[in-house]
Design an enzyme around this catalytic site. Sequence first.
Site, PDB file in Angstrom:
ATOM      1  N   GLU A 139     -24.833 -16.736 -24.234  1.00  0.00           N
ATOM      2  CA  GLU A 139     -23.453 -16.958 -23.817  1.00  0.00           C
ATOM      3  C   GLU A 139     -23.408 -17.913 -22.635  1.00  0.00           C
ATOM      4  OE1 GLU A 139     -22.679 -13.021 -21.176  1.00  0.00           O
ATOM      5  OE2 GLU A 139     -23.652 -12.748 -23.122  1.00  0.00           O
ATOM      6  N   LYS A 141     -22.986 -19.442 -18.967  1.00  0.00           N
ATOM      7  CA  LYS A 141     -23.187 -18.917 -17.611  1.00  0.00           C
ATOM      8  C   LYS A 141     -22.099 -19.512 -16.718  1.00  0.00           C
ATOM      9  CE  LYS A 141     -26.654 -18.321 -13.977  1.00  0.00           C
ATOM     10  NZ  LYS A 141     -25.834 -18.818 -12.874  1.00  0.00           N
ATOM     11  N   ASP A 143     -19.920 -20.501 -13.563  1.00  0.00           N
ATOM     12  CA  ASP A 143     -20.254 -20.865 -12.190  1.00  0.00           C
ATOM     13  C   ASP A 143     -19.108 -20.447 -11.280  1.00  0.00           C
ATOM     14  OD1 ASP A 143     -21.114 -23.951 -10.446  1.00  0.00           O
ATOM     15  OD2 ASP A 143     -21.674 -21.875 -10.080  1.00  0.00           O
ATOM     16  N   TYR A 252     -18.972  -9.936 -18.290  1.00  0.00           N
ATOM     17  CA  TYR A 252     -20.072 -10.312 -19.172  1.00  0.00           C
ATOM     18  C   TYR A 252     -21.185  -9.271 -19.283  1.00  0.00           C
ATOM     19  CZ  TYR A 252     -21.944 -11.620 -14.599  1.00  0.00           C
ATOM     20  OH  TYR A 252     -22.339 -11.604 -13.288  1.00  0.00           O
ATOM     21  N   LYS A 349     -30.699 -23.202 -17.225  1.00  0.00           N
ATOM     22  CA  LYS A 349     -29.858 -23.990 -16.337  1.00  0.00           C
ATOM     23  C   LYS A 349     -29.676 -25.416 -16.872  1.00  0.00           C
ATOM     24  CE  LYS A 349     -28.380 -22.441 -13.189  1.00  0.00           C
ATOM     25  NZ  LYS A 349     -28.765 -22.211 -11.800  1.00  0.00           N
ATOM     26  N   CYS A 443     -29.985 -41.499  22.431  1.00  0.00           N
ATOM     27  CA  CYS A 443     -29.030 -40.549  21.846  1.00  0.00           C
ATOM     28  C   CYS A 443     -27.660 -41.209  21.674  1.00  0.00           C
ATOM     29  CB  CYS A 443     -28.908 -39.324  22.743  1.00  0.00           C
ATOM     30  SG  CYS A 443     -27.660 -38.147  22.183  1.00  0.00           S
ATOM     31  N   CYS A 446     -25.273 -39.148  24.407  1.00  0.00           N
ATOM     32  CA  CYS A 446     -25.442 -39.183  25.866  1.00  0.00           C
ATOM     33  C   CYS A 446     -26.269 -40.351  26.369  1.00  0.00           C
ATOM     34  CB  CYS A 446     -26.060 -37.875  26.362  1.00  0.00           C
ATOM     35  SG  CYS A 446     -27.788 -37.656  25.866  1.00  0.00           S
ATOM     36  N   CYS A 461     -32.798 -35.541  20.822  1.00  0.00           N
ATOM     37  CA  CYS A 461     -32.352 -35.697  22.202  1.00  0.00           C
ATOM     38  C   CYS A 461     -32.665 -34.381  22.902  1.00  0.00           C
ATOM     39  CB  CYS A 461     -30.850 -35.985  22.257  1.00  0.00           C
ATOM     40  SG  CYS A 461     -30.171 -35.939  23.932  1.00  0.00           S
ATOM     41  N   CYS A 466     -26.355 -32.836  26.775  1.00  0.00           N
ATOM     42  CA  CYS A 466     -25.829 -33.827  25.836  1.00  0.00           C
ATOM     43  C   CYS A 466     -24.513 -33.317  25.257  1.00  0.00           C
ATOM     44  CB  CYS A 466     -26.832 -34.067  24.715  1.00  0.00           C
ATOM     45  SG  CYS A 466     -26.207 -35.099  23.387  1.00  0.00           S
TER      46      CYS A 466
END
Length: 714
Positions: A139, A141, A143, A252, A349, A443, A446, A461, A466
């Site tokens: 059957e 599946k 989602d 199910y 799947k 960074c 900063c 960093c 920061c």
Amino acid sequence: MYTPEKEKELIKITKQLLNVSPDQIKNEQEAERVISQLREVIKYHDWRYYVLANPVISDYEYDKLFHLLKKLEEKYPQFITPDSPTQRVASGLTKEFPQVMHLAPMLSLDNSYDAEDLRDFDRRVREATGLDVVEYSVEPKFDGAGISLVYEDNLFVRGATRGDGIVGEDITPNLKTIKTIPLSADFKSYGIKTIEIRGEVLIRKDLFKKINEERLEEGLPPFANPRNAAAGSLRLQDPKEVAKRGLEAFVYQITYAVDEHGNNLLGTKIKKHHEAIKMLYKLGFRSPYREIKVCRGIDEVIDYCQQWQEKRDQYPYELDGMVVKVNDISLYDKLGVTSHHPRWAIAFKFKARQATTRIIKVVFQVGRTGAVTPVAKLEPVEIGGVTVSSVSLINEDFIREKDIRIGDMVLIERAGDVIPYVVKVIKEARTGEEKPIQFPKNCPSCGSPLVKPPGEAVWRCININCPAQVVERIIYFASKDAMDIRGLGEATVRRFYQLGFLKSIPDIYRLPYDRIKQLEGFGEKSVENLKKAVEESKHRPIHRLITGLSIRYVGKVTAKTLADHINCVEELKDWSVQELEQLPDIGYVVARSIYDFFHNEENLKVLYQLKELGVQTCRETAEKVEHILDGKTFVFTGTLHCCSRETAQEIVEKLGGKATGSVSRKTSYLVVGENPGSKLRKAEQLGVQIINEEGFIKMVKDHIPQELKEKVNL
């Protein structure tokens, strides 16, 4: 539960582990490290999948991690722990709804991705049953968001989320708004008094598209996919709002069915799975009755799965595969289950969805621990019904390895049909105008120089002040795992930061309470409670302070190790890397991270400011706890009234014992609360000592650490 930066770190470790095979592990020390990492990342991905309904890796990748852990634990059984994902069903619950026990465990499914996987499954089933040819039901599946429905005397009495497979969240009021869930059904005509049914809550693809369009118009972020929208809808606190989402439910599986005398009807009166699905359809449920096919032998199964893979897009609901089940329910007990999945069913799947698009530009984002992540902004493209406009490029090595450039045409895949991922660059489409991606040396937030530790792929960093990191650090500092400042949650921290009340961690202890009282949503009482919580946090044990400092690789366990070997936190600035490595479970990488943190002047400045503001930085003798439960292992089942299960487990661990999630012959005590579940039956079978909640409290009452007493109703 996980900060954004912690999630990024775990995803990075995940990608590294996906390239590891069992044969590459050459010694026990390496095996222990990899097994520990696998446990951590699998627990994280379980949380993303079962709690958030928003995984960040594909099912195939998850299975690969799980398979690697199983293989390593088989080779190195001394490193198996009771809380390993291989030893129990995945856990992780939200706390917005009451928790309830399922009548039967709600296990996951083992997965397959090709015909050979299905043939291996068929071989195992035939060997276990002795049959030459097995009859299967196949059957779609769905989602969506998993649910469990309980009917008693024909009435719908309870609906719950999957939760951890044993305990779920009671969302009955919300499920009652879904018109495809009958409020009553004539189960008595089939001799059934009590029945538990598994199902999936879904949103039609066309309705999902409309919902996302409306969210975008309102300035709200779109849902990632229909499953995400369904799961989020089920957790809305107002059932009227749930009713507006157009949710539908498909059932199910019957997992529990007894008559008025308590006799089990599965495999006796309810003999075949496809007949059970037909019965539910006749009783008014949405079920895959019209899509289910009974196949004789695995060749028919493979053919039917491939047919559906070709026509999945024509189906009005999102599907991610097919489910193959042994049709004869009486064989289920013979085939049995693992702690993770039944041996009588498997999921086939479908292939992940992909599309090509062009990279417009690359921006660099800074997380809580300073990790700088490159993010590619894309020409928007639809993948599996979702518009994708950005994708993480992981790190500099990932960019170099795939030779990704600005202007490139790239193949994007939504791994697990959720998160976008760059599969490859379409180099044949290059025009010569593409530009190499220049990784910043400073960074982006900063301006501090970025650091790339030896052997790592991520630039960071390390400036604790920061701006891009400070909010996440404050949130983590105040979190339950760290200083546990109630009333200073994520939303409040972000609001205070925008208002200028919080610019650094020490600002928590300089909050302008008079100004806060003037804010909407803050009354006299709430401000007093916040002030009290902040003051109480000053006296937390020093391991919580160490945790809250967000030192990379230093979580609760390592923080406790450090706290056990020092008197004051500031002493750590005098420890060498070699000295740190001598501590239990601290290797070079962790030791180097601790050393670097305490040799950064900005970090030390924060620590000294906290001390001046009254935060306890030295260990008190009162923190020493008598380990009266040394060598004892506890398992809890049912609802406790003295405290949360988490607090009870923490008490056990503080007193030297172990708290696990599953009953085994090694269990010393099963503590039974209200409405105990299957753990009680297993404990009785194994002869494990069973005590009630009162017995547990009597055992530990005089030894509960001071920091936990306020969480216990004695």
